[in-house]
Design an enzyme around this catalytic site. Structure first.
Site, short mmCIF file in Angstrom:
data_model
loop_
_atom_site.label_atom_id
_atom_site.label_comp_id
_atom_site.label_asym_id
_atom_site.label_seq_id
_atom_site.Cartn_x
_atom_site.Cartn_y
_atom_site.Cartn_z
N PHE A 25 0.85 -1.19 0.00
CA PHE A 25 0.00 0.00 0.00
C PHE A 25 0.89 1.24 0.00
O PHE A 25 1.93 1.25 0.64
CB PHE A 25 -0.90 -0.02 1.24
CG PHE A 25 -2.18 0.71 1.06
CD1 PHE A 25 -2.37 1.95 1.65
CD2 PHE A 25 -3.21 0.17 0.31
CE1 PHE A 25 -3.56 2.62 1.50
CE2 PHE A 25 -4.40 0.84 0.15
CZ PHE A 25 -4.58 2.08 0.74
N GLU A 60 -0.66 -5.97 7.98
CA GLU A 60 -0.18 -7.34 7.81
C GLU A 60 1.32 -7.51 8.09
O GLU A 60 1.83 -8.63 8.16
CB GLU A 60 -0.50 -7.84 6.39
CG GLU A 60 -1.97 -8.03 6.11
CD GLU A 60 -2.73 -6.74 5.86
OE1 GLU A 60 -3.96 -6.72 6.10
OE2 GLU A 60 -2.13 -5.74 5.41
N GLU A 87 -9.52 11.41 6.63
CA GLU A 87 -10.48 12.25 7.35
C GLU A 87 -10.95 11.64 8.67
O GLU A 87 -11.60 12.29 9.46
CB GLU A 87 -11.68 12.54 6.45
CG GLU A 87 -11.29 13.40 5.25
CD GLU A 87 -12.47 13.73 4.36
OE1 GLU A 87 -13.62 13.59 4.82
OE2 GLU A 87 -12.23 14.14 3.22
N THR A 88 -10.62 10.37 8.91
CA THR A 88 -11.00 9.71 10.16
C THR A 88 -9.74 9.40 10.97
O THR A 88 -8.63 9.68 10.53
CB THR A 88 -11.75 8.38 9.89
OG1 THR A 88 -10.83 7.44 9.31
CG2 THR A 88 -12.93 8.61 8.94
N HIS A 90 -8.64 6.46 11.55
CA HIS A 90 -8.19 5.11 11.19
C HIS A 90 -6.66 5.02 11.11
O HIS A 90 -6.06 4.07 11.60
CB HIS A 90 -8.81 4.68 9.86
CG HIS A 90 -8.31 3.36 9.37
ND1 HIS A 90 -8.66 2.17 9.96
CD2 HIS A 90 -7.47 3.04 8.35
CE1 HIS A 90 -8.06 1.17 9.33
NE2 HIS A 90 -7.33 1.67 8.35
N ASN A 115 11.12 -0.21 13.29
CA ASN A 115 9.82 0.27 12.85
C ASN A 115 9.97 1.45 11.90
O ASN A 115 10.19 2.58 12.32
CB ASN A 115 8.97 0.67 14.06
CG ASN A 115 7.56 1.06 13.66
OD1 ASN A 115 7.22 1.07 12.49
ND2 ASN A 115 6.75 1.37 14.64
N ARG A 129 10.50 12.16 3.31
CA ARG A 129 11.12 11.18 4.21
C ARG A 129 11.29 9.80 3.59
O ARG A 129 11.99 8.96 4.15
CB ARG A 129 10.32 11.10 5.50
CG ARG A 129 10.54 12.36 6.33
CD ARG A 129 9.45 12.56 7.37
NE ARG A 129 9.66 13.81 8.09
CZ ARG A 129 9.26 15.00 7.67
NH1 ARG A 129 8.64 15.12 6.52
NH2 ARG A 129 9.47 16.09 8.40
#
Length: 171
Positions: A25, A60, A87-88, A90, A115, A129
């Protein structure tokens, strides 16, 4: 957030194994992290094996990182993903979940998990970045992976030496 990369650790000529677990993604930005991390790993640990494991999204990443850590054959695992704020909330929930899972994996299995699953407010931050050279987080992740792998190797070799020494006779 710092504007400078940490200094480069010394080159390690020993053989080792570094795994990169990366999200598909936001591919453009994640590929930038992977490219910079791989280039830096090759420079810092030229004899190390580097493998790439692609997963659908950042959520994942921990399951594959856990599987690799459980095999105890990795000097370090680098998790690469990019989460863009929508916008949320999430993105915030996803980022916290992945961060917590990666830390648990590292602690439970004694394998460093770096990480580089990054959350950004916008694509300009991601571009700076992940694709540019000045503060590239892929480069930083590779440096951290090599450095912590070296520290753990040193600590473990000292522990092994201490365990194998016979007890002192104080009599």
């Amino acid at each position: 957030m710092t504007k400078e990369s940490p200094s480069r650790p010394p080159t390690d000529k020993a053989k080792g194994a570094f795994h990169i677990v990366a999200s598909r993604f936001n591919t453009q930005y994640v590929d930038g992290l992977i490219d910079h991390a791989t280039e830096e790993l090759r420079a810092l640990a030229p004899n190390a094996a580097i493998s790439l494991h692609r997963v659908p999204g950042s959520f994942e990443i921990p399951v594959v990182a856990r599987e690799l850590a459980a095999q105890h054959q990795a000097d370090a695992i680098i998790a690469c993903g990019v989460i863009l704020q929508g916008e949320t909330n999430h993105a915030e929930n996803l980022s916290r979940s992945v961060t917590d899972a990666l830390q648990r994996i590292a602690i439970e299995h004694g394998v460093p998990v770096i990480n580089a699953v990054l959350s950004f407010d916008n694509e300009n931050q991601a571009r700076a970045r992940c694709l540019e050279n000045t503060i590239n987080r892929g480069t930083e992740a590779a440096r951290a992976a090599v450095e912590i792998a070296n520290v753990l190797s040193e600590v473990r070799s000292k522990q092994g030496a201490a365990v194998s020494k016979p007890p002192r006779d104080n009599g």
